[in-house]
Write an enzyme that holds these catalytic residues in place. Structure first.
Site, PDB file in Angstrom:
ATOM      1  N   LYS A   1      -3.635   4.217   8.673  1.00 14.24           N
ATOM      2  CA  LYS A   1      -5.077   4.277   8.432  1.00 14.24           C
ATOM      3  C   LYS A   1      -5.855   3.705   9.619  1.00 14.24           C
ATOM      4  O   LYS A   1      -6.956   4.171   9.921  1.00 14.24           O
ATOM      5  CB  LYS A   1      -5.439   3.514   7.154  1.00 14.24           C
ATOM      6  CG  LYS A   1      -5.104   4.259   5.873  1.00 14.24           C
ATOM      7  CD  LYS A   1      -5.609   3.481   4.665  1.00 14.24           C
ATOM      8  CE  LYS A   1      -5.240   4.177   3.374  1.00 14.24           C
ATOM      9  NZ  LYS A   1      -5.679   3.406   2.191  1.00 14.24           N
TER      10      LYS A   1
ATOM     11  N   ARG B   1       9.029   6.429   2.610  1.00 11.24           N
ATOM     12  CA  ARG B   1       7.733   7.041   2.892  1.00 11.24           C
ATOM     13  C   ARG B   1       7.916   8.444   3.447  1.00 11.24           C
ATOM     14  O   ARG B   1       8.976   8.809   3.954  1.00 11.24           O
ATOM     15  CB  ARG B   1       6.958   6.207   3.917  1.00 11.24           C
ATOM     16  CG  ARG B   1       6.589   4.828   3.444  1.00 11.24           C
ATOM     17  CD  ARG B   1       5.884   4.054   4.534  1.00 11.24           C
ATOM     18  NE  ARG B   1       4.626   4.690   4.920  1.00 11.24           N
ATOM     19  CZ  ARG B   1       3.789   4.184   5.829  1.00 11.24           C
ATOM     20  NH1 ARG B   1       4.093   3.078   6.474  1.00 11.24           N
ATOM     21  NH2 ARG B   1       2.663   4.793   6.113  1.00 11.24           N
TER      22      ARG B   1
ATOM     23  N   GLU C   1      -5.530   1.449  -1.749  1.00 11.61           N
ATOM     24  CA  GLU C   1      -6.593   0.553  -1.312  1.00 11.61           C
ATOM     25  C   GLU C   1      -7.747   1.407  -0.794  1.00 11.61           C
ATOM     26  O   GLU C   1      -7.533   2.267   0.064  1.00 11.61           O
ATOM     27  CB  GLU C   1      -6.101  -0.388  -0.215  1.00 11.61           C
ATOM     28  CG  GLU C   1      -7.145  -1.404   0.208  1.00 11.61           C
ATOM     29  CD  GLU C   1      -6.645  -2.393   1.246  1.00 11.61           C
ATOM     30  OE1 GLU C   1      -7.426  -3.277   1.651  1.00 11.61           O
ATOM     31  OE2 GLU C   1      -5.470  -2.268   1.667  1.00 11.61           O
TER      32      GLU C   1
END
Length: 557
Positions: free
Chosen positions: A269, A259, A33
């Site tokens: 983020k 992850r 994104e």
């Protein structure tokens, strides 16, 4: 050139699919994104998808997941493309944007409505949360769940036309309000948001949610294996529901991996953006940041980052990887590739009283004496009677086994003469400001003729030829090892490391470093590995120290 095939549970799945003839060509994608800069965790997703596609001779797409216009920006689009180019993960399958599929997603949504599998809901966000139920209690149906397909289609088209306020209505998939998987309890698949889109402008006021758009985008692009991080595992049934009910299958399939969690840093983020916006760090590319642009500015290389990802492993089990493993990877690479240079970070003047005034000679110093480097080249370094040495290389009262310079002691100046300290000059505060020495002028690159042994060797820089510089010594950004497990009443900012950067403003470097360019890597002898800062001329940042105990532990395994 094809990469060596990674060996992990994901490639085992792919091998099985190929062996059974379920797929002929592997096609993967990386779907970031564009609402921030990529970080070291992103490198794992990139490496998995790119290296697998490459190893199987398949295709790898970069697709921007730009379905949420509120936080997205072309700045992030450009940075993501730059990071992939730098890593060498070239999207040979193409570069795409989720927003380019908005019309197709919309048509698929209408198809679900006509088939009675989606409905327009008037519940507010808070009401939807309440109706959703809990992990132990089923949800209850929306009062608008049984609207007719005709009514839903009319309302959905009016949503697109902009008749309704933001957040006043959603389009929801009609699945199962009693499902044990909360993601299947009639999830919202479209919402009303009036925000300027970085690519589509103001053409749309309704936007598909990721769980709906993602499988459609994968199917349109011909993705065979949609590999994503483990938090999407519970979303997989919804991914498959969309594929099955829109008749997009049998591929793509979604599979998940754990992850990459790294010690002493954050990779949210939101937190990274706060660090930037609050001025705690010097932008997204601050060398202390875990962002790829920060690591690039710090001096890390694509090979070292991918080697770190490989060593960290690919599995479905949560783990916290020690940041020192990343340091080990870049250190191992630089041991054989970085040029050696002399730099004095905290200088003391050393005057050779018996050296002819004004004389300059040049000594040949190896560029990289590491045997593994297979480098026999040398450089000429200017030598004069006025030098700088490292403050820590002299002691008025030396500790036991101190083998550097001390009053009446001798050391070898690296690649040059042996000198003896005859006089120590201090200022009014008792600080050493100058050492006056005599040189054994018969020992230039040779041993004393009388056979005496001099154990210590120190580096130096000619004062007349020195380059002034600022040195920045970087450490981890946070003091807490696991930033994913903080005390309930604590903020992540409570654990900021006050010593994450130490600035040495009066360094003296050998003359050849005047031409050093950003991206070049050097070993400052006995000090660590450094690179010129890309934003600040005259500044060198430390990439990594020469050694640490973690390196020895790994080398013993």
């Amino acid at each position: 050139m094809l990469q060596e095939k990674p060996s992990n549970f994901l490639t085992e799945i792919i091998d099985k699919d190929l062996a059974e003839g379920r797929v002929n060509e592997i096609h993967t994608r990386f779907p970031p994104e564009p609402n921030g800069y990529l970080h070291i965790g992103s490198a794992k997703a990139i490496w998995i998808n790119w290296s697998i596609a490459n190893a199987y001779g398949g295709k790898f797409n970069l697709r921007f997941d730009d379905t949420n216009p509120v936080r997205e920006d072309d700045e992030y689009v450009q940075s993501i493309e730059e990071d992939l180019r730098w890593l060498g993960a070239i999207p040979n399958g193409g570069i795409y944007y989720g927003s380019d599929y908005f019309e197709q997603c919309y048509q698929y949504a209408e198809q679900l409505i006509v088939d009675g599998k989606a409905y327009v809901c008037d519940l507010t966000r808070e009401e939807m949360q309440e109706y959703r139920g809990t992990l132990t209690q089923p949800g209850k149906p929306s009062p608008w769940r049984d609207r007719t397909p005709e009514e839903n289609l009319d309302l959905f088209r009016r949503m697109r036309a902009g008749e309704f306020a933001d957040g006043s209505r959603t389009l929801r998939a009609k699945i199962d309000m009693a499902s044990p998987n909360m993601n299947l309890r009639d999830p919202a698949i479209y919402r009303i948001v009036r925000a300027h889109h970085h690519r589509q402008g103001d053409a749309w006021c309704i936007y598909p949610l990721y769980d709906f758009a993602h499988p459609i985008q994968d199917a349109i692009e011909g993705i065979t294996h949609s590999m994503c991080s483990l938090e999407f595992e519970n979303h997989r049934p919804l991914y498959e529901w969309v594929i099955d009910n829109l008749h997009l299958g049998p591929f793509p399939i979604q599979r998940e991996f754990a992850r990459l969690n790294v010690s002493n840093t954050v990779m949210s983020k939101r937190y990274l953006r706060e660090l930037v916006e609050q001025g705690i760090v010097d932008g997204w590319d601050d060398p202390r940041m875990p962002t790829l642009c920060g690591l690039r500015r710090r001096g890390y290389t694509p090979d070292s980052i991918f080697e770190f990802v490989k060593k960290a492993g690919v599995s479905k089990v949560y783990s916290l990887v020690d940041y020192r493993l990343l340091e080990y990877c870049i250190r191992t690479e630089l041991e054989t590739t970085a040029l050696r240079r002399m730099a004095v970070t905290e200088p003391i003047k050393l005057t050779i009283t018996n050296y002819p005034e004004g004389k300059v000679e040049y000594f040949d110093i190896p560029n990289n004496p590491n045997k593994a480097a297979n480098d026999s080249s040398t450089r000429k370094v200017a030598f004069s009677g006025s030098l700088y040495i490292e403050k820590s290389d002299f002691a008025l009262v030396p500790p036991p086994k101190f083998q550097r310079l001390k009053p009446e002691g001798e050391v070898r100046l690296m690649g040059a003469y042996i000198v003896k300290c005859n006089e120590v000059i201090t200022d009014e505060n008792g600080e050493v400001v100058e050492l006056r020495c005599t040189a054994d002028l018969e020992t230039g690159n040779g041993n004393p003729v009388d056979g005496r042994k001099v154990k210590g060797t120190i580096h130096w820089v000619s004062a007349a030829h020195a380059v002034d510089a600022e040195i920045r010594l970087y450490d981890t950004l946070f003091t807490q090892e696991n930033m994913n497990e903080l005390p309930e009443d604590a903020s992540y900012q409570d654990f900021l490391n006050p010593d994450s950067v130490k600035v040495l403003s009066h360094a003296k470097l050998e003359a050849s470093l005047a031409e050093a360019a950003p991206g070049q890597k050097f070993q400052f002898v006995r000090m660590g590995y450094f690179t010129p800062d890309s934003k600040n001329p005259g500044v060198f940042g430390r990439i990594v120290t020469l050694k640490d105990s973690f390196s020895k532990t790994l080398e013993q395994k």
